[in-house]
Design a protein around this motif. Structure first.
Motif, PDB file in Angstrom:
ATOM      1  N   ARG A  10      46.617-114.365 -28.194  1.00 19.10           N
ATOM      2  CA  ARG A  10      47.036-113.134 -28.870  1.00 19.10           C
ATOM      3  C   ARG A  10      47.770-113.459 -30.162  1.00 19.10           C
ATOM      4  NH1 ARG A  10      50.450-109.907 -24.500  1.00 19.10           N
ATOM      5  NH2 ARG A  10      51.003-108.665 -26.327  1.00 19.10           N
ATOM      6  N   ASP A  11      47.684-112.542 -31.123  1.00 18.70           N
ATOM      7  CA  ASP A  11      48.291-112.810 -32.425  1.00 18.70           C
ATOM      8  C   ASP A  11      49.410-111.825 -32.763  1.00 18.70           C
ATOM      9  OD1 ASP A  11      46.920-110.518 -32.877  1.00 18.70           O
ATOM     10  OD2 ASP A  11      45.485-111.373 -34.299  1.00 18.70           O
ATOM     11  N   ASP A  12      49.857-111.062 -31.769  1.00 16.99           N
ATOM     12  CA  ASP A  12      50.917-110.082 -32.022  1.00 16.99           C
ATOM     13  C   ASP A  12      52.290-110.580 -31.562  1.00 16.99           C
ATOM     14  OD1 ASP A  12      50.126-110.093 -29.388  1.00 16.99           O
ATOM     15  OD2 ASP A  12      50.306-107.922 -29.115  1.00 16.99           O
ATOM     16  N   VAL A  13      52.334-111.753 -30.932  1.00 17.49           N
ATOM     17  CA  VAL A  13      53.611-112.303 -30.463  1.00 17.49           C
ATOM     18  C   VAL A  13      54.305-113.033 -31.614  1.00 17.49           C
ATOM     19  CG1 VAL A  13      54.707-113.977 -28.927  1.00 17.49           C
ATOM     20  CG2 VAL A  13      52.864-112.510 -28.064  1.00 17.49           C
ATOM     21  N   GLY A  14      55.506-112.587 -31.949  1.00 13.35           N
ATOM     22  CA  GLY A  14      56.254-113.242 -33.019  1.00 13.35           C
ATOM     23  C   GLY A  14      57.402-114.079 -32.513  1.00 13.35           C
ATOM     24  N   GLU A  38      63.247-103.425 -15.229  1.00 17.55           N
ATOM     25  CA  GLU A  38      64.373-102.843 -15.958  1.00 17.55           C
ATOM     26  C   GLU A  38      64.439-103.391 -17.385  1.00 17.55           C
ATOM     27  OE1 GLU A  38      67.910-102.236 -13.811  1.00 17.55           O
ATOM     28  OE2 GLU A  38      68.940-101.446 -15.575  1.00 17.55           O
ATOM     29  N   ALA A  39      64.176-104.678 -17.545  1.00 16.14           N
ATOM     30  CA  ALA A  39      64.166-105.280 -18.895  1.00 16.14           C
ATOM     31  C   ALA A  39      63.089-104.627 -19.757  1.00 16.14           C
ATOM     32  CB  ALA A  39      63.944-106.787 -18.790  1.00 16.14           C
ATOM     33  N   ARG A  40      61.930-104.379 -19.162  1.00 15.37           N
ATOM     34  CA  ARG A  40      60.842-103.754 -19.916  1.00 15.37           C
ATOM     35  C   ARG A  40      61.204-102.337 -20.344  1.00 15.37           C
ATOM     36  NH1 ARG A  40      56.210-106.271 -20.335  1.00 15.37           N
ATOM     37  NH2 ARG A  40      55.669-108.012 -18.975  1.00 15.37           N
ATOM     38  N   GLY A  41      62.064-101.676 -19.555  1.00 18.27           N
ATOM     39  CA  GLY A  41      62.499-100.330 -19.913  1.00 18.27           C
ATOM     40  C   GLY A  41      63.525-100.326 -21.039  1.00 18.27           C
ATOM     41  N   ARG A  42      64.181-101.459 -21.241  1.00 12.03           N
ATOM     42  CA  ARG A  42      65.255-101.526 -22.240  1.00 12.03           C
ATOM     43  C   ARG A  42      64.798-102.084 -23.578  1.00 12.03           C
ATOM     44  NH1 ARG A  42      71.043-102.712 -19.967  1.00 12.03           N
ATOM     45  NH2 ARG A  42      71.000-101.629 -17.975  1.00 12.03           N
ATOM     46  N   TRP A  43      63.817-102.971 -23.559  1.00  8.30           N
ATOM     47  CA  TRP A  43      63.370-103.635 -24.800  1.00  8.30           C
ATOM     48  C   TRP A  43      61.862-103.602 -24.898  1.00  8.30           C
ATOM     49  CZ3 TRP A  43      67.192-105.981 -21.713  1.00  8.30           C
ATOM     50  CH2 TRP A  43      68.475-106.019 -22.280  1.00  8.30           C
ATOM     51  N   GLU A  44      61.371-103.626 -26.149  1.00 10.86           N
ATOM     52  CA  GLU A  44      59.924-103.717 -26.365  1.00 10.86           C
ATOM     53  C   GLU A  44      59.524-105.175 -26.277  1.00 10.86           C
ATOM     54  OE1 GLU A  44      57.993-101.686 -29.497  1.00 10.86           O
ATOM     55  OE2 GLU A  44      59.316 -99.954 -29.365  1.00 10.86           O
ATOM     56  N   ILE A  45      59.074-105.558 -25.110  1.00 13.10           N
ATOM     57  CA  ILE A  45      58.701-106.954 -24.897  1.00 13.10           C
ATOM     58  C   ILE A  45      57.273-107.008 -24.371  1.00 13.10           C
ATOM     59  CG2 ILE A  45      61.024-107.859 -24.609  1.00 13.10           C
ATOM     60  CD1 ILE A  45      60.803-107.462 -21.640  1.00 13.10           C
ATOM     61  N   TYR A  46      56.600-108.126 -24.582  1.00  7.60           N
ATOM     62  CA  TYR A  46      55.205-108.282 -24.140  1.00  7.60           C
ATOM     63  C   TYR A  46      55.142-108.944 -22.771  1.00  7.60           C
ATOM     64  CZ  TYR A  46      54.090-107.322 -29.055  1.00  7.60           C
ATOM     65  OH  TYR A  46      53.983-106.766 -30.300  1.00  7.60           O
ATOM     66  N   VAL A 105      60.549-114.770 -22.335  1.00  6.10           N
ATOM     67  CA  VAL A 105      60.161-113.416 -22.741  1.00  6.10           C
ATOM     68  C   VAL A 105      59.515-113.495 -24.118  1.00  6.10           C
ATOM     69  CG1 VAL A 105      61.001-111.101 -23.276  1.00  6.10           C
ATOM     70  CG2 VAL A 105      62.121-112.441 -21.477  1.00  6.10           C
ATOM     71  N   SER A 106      58.403-112.806 -24.288  1.00  4.47           N
ATOM     72  CA  SER A 106      57.766-112.755 -25.603  1.00  4.47           C
ATOM     73  C   SER A 106      57.878-111.346 -26.162  1.00  4.47           C
ATOM     74  CB  SER A 106      56.293-113.169 -25.511  1.00  4.47           C
ATOM     75  OG  SER A 106      55.565-112.243 -24.737  1.00  4.47           O
ATOM     76  N   SER A 107      57.957-111.292 -27.503  1.00  4.33           N
ATOM     77  CA  SER A 107      58.096-110.005 -28.176  1.00  4.33           C
ATOM     78  C   SER A 107      57.625-110.150 -29.620  1.00  4.33           C
ATOM     79  CB  SER A 107      59.558-109.551 -28.128  1.00  4.33           C
ATOM     80  OG  SER A 107      59.676-108.240 -28.645  1.00  4.33           O
ATOM     81  N   THR A 108      57.709-109.037 -30.365  1.00  2.88           N
ATOM     82  CA  THR A 108      57.347-109.101 -31.774  1.00  2.88           C
ATOM     83  C   THR A 108      58.395-109.889 -32.552  1.00  2.88           C
ATOM     84  OG1 THR A 108      56.438-106.876 -31.519  1.00  2.88           O
ATOM     85  CG2 THR A 108      56.662-107.708 -33.759  1.00  2.88           C
TER      86      THR A 108
END
Lengths: 83, 159
Positions: free
Chosen positions: B23-27, B74-82, B104-107
């Motif tokens: 994937r190429d959306d993980v920063g 719960e973490a997924r509900g608090r932050w935009e993470i992949y 944890v991966s995210s933008t």
């Protein structure tokens, strides 16, 4: 019947990790079950003396007022120390 | 599944790579590895007899996995993470051994750092694991630390 589980230092103090019990009349909460078991005396007093004893009903952490009924899985354990 | 409880060791590099593979959306990928320390065990013996020689991790099969999955949710509900990966080892471990892994991966890094720390803090106080230290002077169950409750509590105030 309920299934009761004990973990870690509490399991060692009691010398057992689990038992099945027919809930006695009047025992309808986690706290009352704890008191009932602790009243067996000797090693069982660990249920009353373990600092900050935790409990779970059907694998969800709960407080002493949580209701219990036949068929439940109830666990008692010391505060967790993972990580 | 993103949560594993296992006796086997893990490859942190491979786990981190898997979070962005294909994937190429993980920063950002933030990760944490916890290790067994050869500390002096509190309240046991003196000198070398009190050094931790090994550690045994006990857990509550079934509940452990549910508790970890609830923390991830719960973490997924608090932050935009992949992606999220949590691995916790059980059984006998030696000083220097890896014991826990969270990634944890995210933008962007902010969400990844925050969610990674949150998951570790909650794991410490909510997941049913217990450590027993083995020393030359005997074994001792590790006491829960108040500082861990405070660390987890910080996330309540900020909710």
């Amino acid at each position: 019947m309920v299934k009761i589980l004990f973990f870690a230092g509490l399991r060692e103090a009691l010398g057992t990790g689990s038992e099945s019990l027919a809930l006695p009349a009047g025992i309808g909460t986690v706290g009352s079950l704890r008191d009932h078991l602790a009243a067996r005396g000797e090693a069982w007093s660990a249920l009353a003396t373990t600092k900050n004893l935790r409990a779970a009903v059907n694998q969800q952490m709960v407080g002493p007022d949580a209701a219990i009924k036949a068929g439940d899985e109830i666990a008692f354990f010391p505060p967790v120390t993972g990580g | 599944m993103s949560v594993s409880v296992q006796e086997a060791d893990f490859d942190a590099g491979a786990e981190i790579a898997a979070l962005s593979a294909g994937r190429d959306d993980v920063g950002a990928v933030a990760s944490f590895v916890g290790l067994v320390r050869a500390d002096k065990a509190a309240g046991v013996g003196a000198g070398d007899t009190a050094m931790v020689q090994a550690m045994t991790l006990e857990h509550y099969p079934g509940m452990t996995e549910k508790a970890l999955e609830a923390i991830v949710t719960e973490a997924r509900g608090r932050w935009e993470i992949y992606g999220v990966r949590v691995i916790h080892r059980v059984g006998k471990l030696l000083p220097g051994d890896r014991i826990v892994f969270v990634a944890v991966s995210s933008t962007h890094r902010g969400e990844a750092f925050a969610a990674c720390e949150f998951i570790m803090d909650y794991l410490k106080t909510r997941a049913p694991f217990w450590k027993k230290e083995d020393t030359a002077a005997g074994g001792r169950w590790v006491d829960a630390r108040e500082s861990d409750d405070h660390a987890a509590g910080r996330w309540e105030a900020g909710k």
